[in-house]
Design a protein around this motif. Structure first.
Motif, short mmCIF file in Angstrom:
data_model
loop_
_atom_site.label_atom_id
_atom_site.label_comp_id
_atom_site.label_asym_id
_atom_site.label_seq_id
_atom_site.Cartn_x
_atom_site.Cartn_y
_atom_site.Cartn_z
N THR A 199 0.83 -1.21 0.00
CA THR A 199 0.00 0.00 0.00
C THR A 199 0.86 1.25 0.00
N VAL A 200 1.86 1.30 0.87
CA VAL A 200 2.74 2.47 0.96
C VAL A 200 3.49 2.67 -0.35
N ALA A 201 3.99 1.59 -0.94
CA ALA A 201 4.75 1.69 -2.19
C ALA A 201 3.88 2.23 -3.32
N ILE A 202 2.66 1.70 -3.45
CA ILE A 202 1.78 2.12 -4.54
C ILE A 202 1.34 3.57 -4.37
N MET A 203 0.96 3.95 -3.15
CA MET A 203 0.49 5.31 -2.91
C MET A 203 1.61 6.33 -3.07
N THR A 204 2.81 5.97 -2.65
CA THR A 204 3.96 6.87 -2.85
C THR A 204 4.23 7.07 -4.33
N PHE A 205 4.20 5.98 -5.08
CA PHE A 205 4.45 6.05 -6.52
C PHE A 205 3.41 6.93 -7.22
N LEU A 206 2.14 6.70 -6.92
CA LEU A 206 1.07 7.45 -7.59
C LEU A 206 1.06 8.92 -7.18
N ASN A 207 1.34 9.20 -5.92
CA ASN A 207 1.32 10.60 -5.44
C ASN A 207 2.41 11.44 -6.09
N ASN A 208 3.56 10.83 -6.36
CA ASN A 208 4.70 11.59 -6.90
C ASN A 208 4.83 11.52 -8.42
N TRP A 209 4.08 10.64 -9.07
CA TRP A 209 4.28 10.39 -10.49
C TRP A 209 4.06 11.64 -11.34
N MET A 249 -0.18 13.74 -23.39
CA MET A 249 -0.81 13.71 -22.07
C MET A 249 -1.33 12.31 -21.75
N ALA A 250 -1.90 11.65 -22.74
CA ALA A 250 -2.39 10.28 -22.54
C ALA A 250 -1.23 9.33 -22.23
N LEU A 251 -0.11 9.49 -22.94
CA LEU A 251 1.06 8.66 -22.68
C LEU A 251 1.61 8.91 -21.28
N THR A 252 1.58 10.17 -20.86
CA THR A 252 2.08 10.52 -19.53
C THR A 252 1.22 9.91 -18.43
N ALA A 253 -0.09 9.92 -18.66
CA ALA A 253 -1.01 9.40 -17.64
C ALA A 253 -1.07 7.87 -17.63
N ALA A 254 -0.73 7.24 -18.76
CA ALA A 254 -0.91 5.79 -18.91
C ALA A 254 -0.21 4.95 -17.83
N PRO A 255 1.08 5.18 -17.51
CA PRO A 255 1.73 4.32 -16.51
C PRO A 255 1.03 4.34 -15.15
N VAL A 259 -0.79 1.13 -13.36
CA VAL A 259 -0.39 0.70 -12.01
C VAL A 259 -1.59 0.68 -11.08
N TYR A 260 -2.44 1.70 -11.17
CA TYR A 260 -3.61 1.76 -10.29
C TYR A 260 -4.60 0.65 -10.59
N ILE A 261 -4.85 0.40 -11.88
CA ILE A 261 -5.80 -0.64 -12.26
C ILE A 261 -5.34 -2.02 -11.79
N ILE A 262 -4.04 -2.31 -11.99
CA ILE A 262 -3.50 -3.63 -11.64
C ILE A 262 -3.44 -3.82 -10.12
#
Length: 278
Positions: A199-209, A249-255, A259-262
């Motif tokens: 949880t911490v790893a995923i949330m940190t990744f998404l918050n800073n991406w 913008m779509a390419l930037t948002a895609a990763p 990650v969130y979907i998976i």
């Protein structure tokens, strides 16, 4: 009658949830839709368009001319390092504040958790002055330090909730077997924290991406610039080519979306377990 009432309530709930989901997803659908058309088609009536021809070349242009791979590499490197540091520090700090007894225990724990109340961009100018004095501007540390610092309080909050639920008898048995503090933390406690770590790893990744303000303030050369900067590559030659800009913008948002979907199940599971156990 009660059974019929429950079914009606369930149907109404599903309708409301579907409407909320559509509203939340519509900007992303709109972005992908317009990125596959031509710039001229964007000025037609209607919220969405049906492209006469699907323009995959918009994505090719965005990928090549937007230096996408360079910025993607920087984003993955910086975010991966931030995730690793946040996880390690939050485990150690959480254990020290939750299990160990020392004079400033509660004070340090409260001080670290207060970081959740401070917006990351509130420290923009003070950090810049410090980095400029220490010659850290335009380096990887200029982004890594604030990303770790502002993700740590949330990480520690989740970790302490899980650590509190672990029986102390495990540590007492480990001490009896001659284990040192680091072996206890990393070989006994850490394997039990897998849901919280995920949880911490995923949330940190998404918050800073998608963070952009600090990156644009602290970085001047392209060396360490992150993925959001790929959009700025089209402010000149492609400033009127909106379709290509939407593609980048779509390419930037895609990763982040992928990650969130998976890993969405791990996020909700970890937060729920941490809330119950904490």
């Amino acid at each position: 009658m009660k059974e019929n009432g429950r079914k009606v309530s369930k149907v109404i709930l599903w309708i409301i949830l579907i409407l909320v989901a559509v509203i939340q997803l519509f900007p992303l659908i709109w972005l992908v839709d317009f990125s596959l058309g031509s710039s001229n088609e964007m000025f037609t009536n209607g919220l969405l368009i049906i492209p006469e021809k699907i323009r995959w070349d918009n994505y090719v242009t965005a990928f090549v001319d937007g230096n996408f791979l360079h910025y993607l590499r920087n984003s993955f490197l910086i975010n991966t390092l931030a995730v690793v540091l946040v996880v390690i520090i939050s485990i150690m700090a959480g254990y020290a504040c939750q299990r160990m007894r020392w004079k400033l225990n509660n004070f340090v724990k409260t001080l670290l958790l207060l970081g959740m109340m401070i917006p990351i961009h509130a420290t923009l100018l003070p950090n810049y002055k410090i980095y400029n004095t220490l010659n850290l501007t335009d380096t990887i540390w200029a982004l890594l330090i604030p990303y770790v610092a502002f993700s740590l309080p949330q990480g520690m909050f989740l970790m302490t909730g899980f650590i509190e639920s672990i029986p102390r008898e495990l540590e007492e048995a480990a001490v009896m077997d001659g284990c040192g503090i680091y072996r206890i933390v990393f070989q006994i406690i850490t394997p039990l924290l897998k849901p919280s770590i995920a949880t911490v790893a995923i949330m940190t990744f998404l918050n800073n991406w998608n963070e952009f303000i600090m990156a644009s303030t602290y970085l001047s050369s392209p060396k360490w610039k992150t993925l959001p900067f790929s959009v700025l590559e089209f402010t000149g030659e492609y400033s009127s080519n909106y379709a290509v800009q939407f593609a980048v913008m779509a390419l930037t948002a895609a990763p982040a979306v992928i990650v969130y979907i998976i890993l969405n199940k791990h996020i909700t599971k970890g937060v729920a377990m941490g809330a119950v156990k904490g």
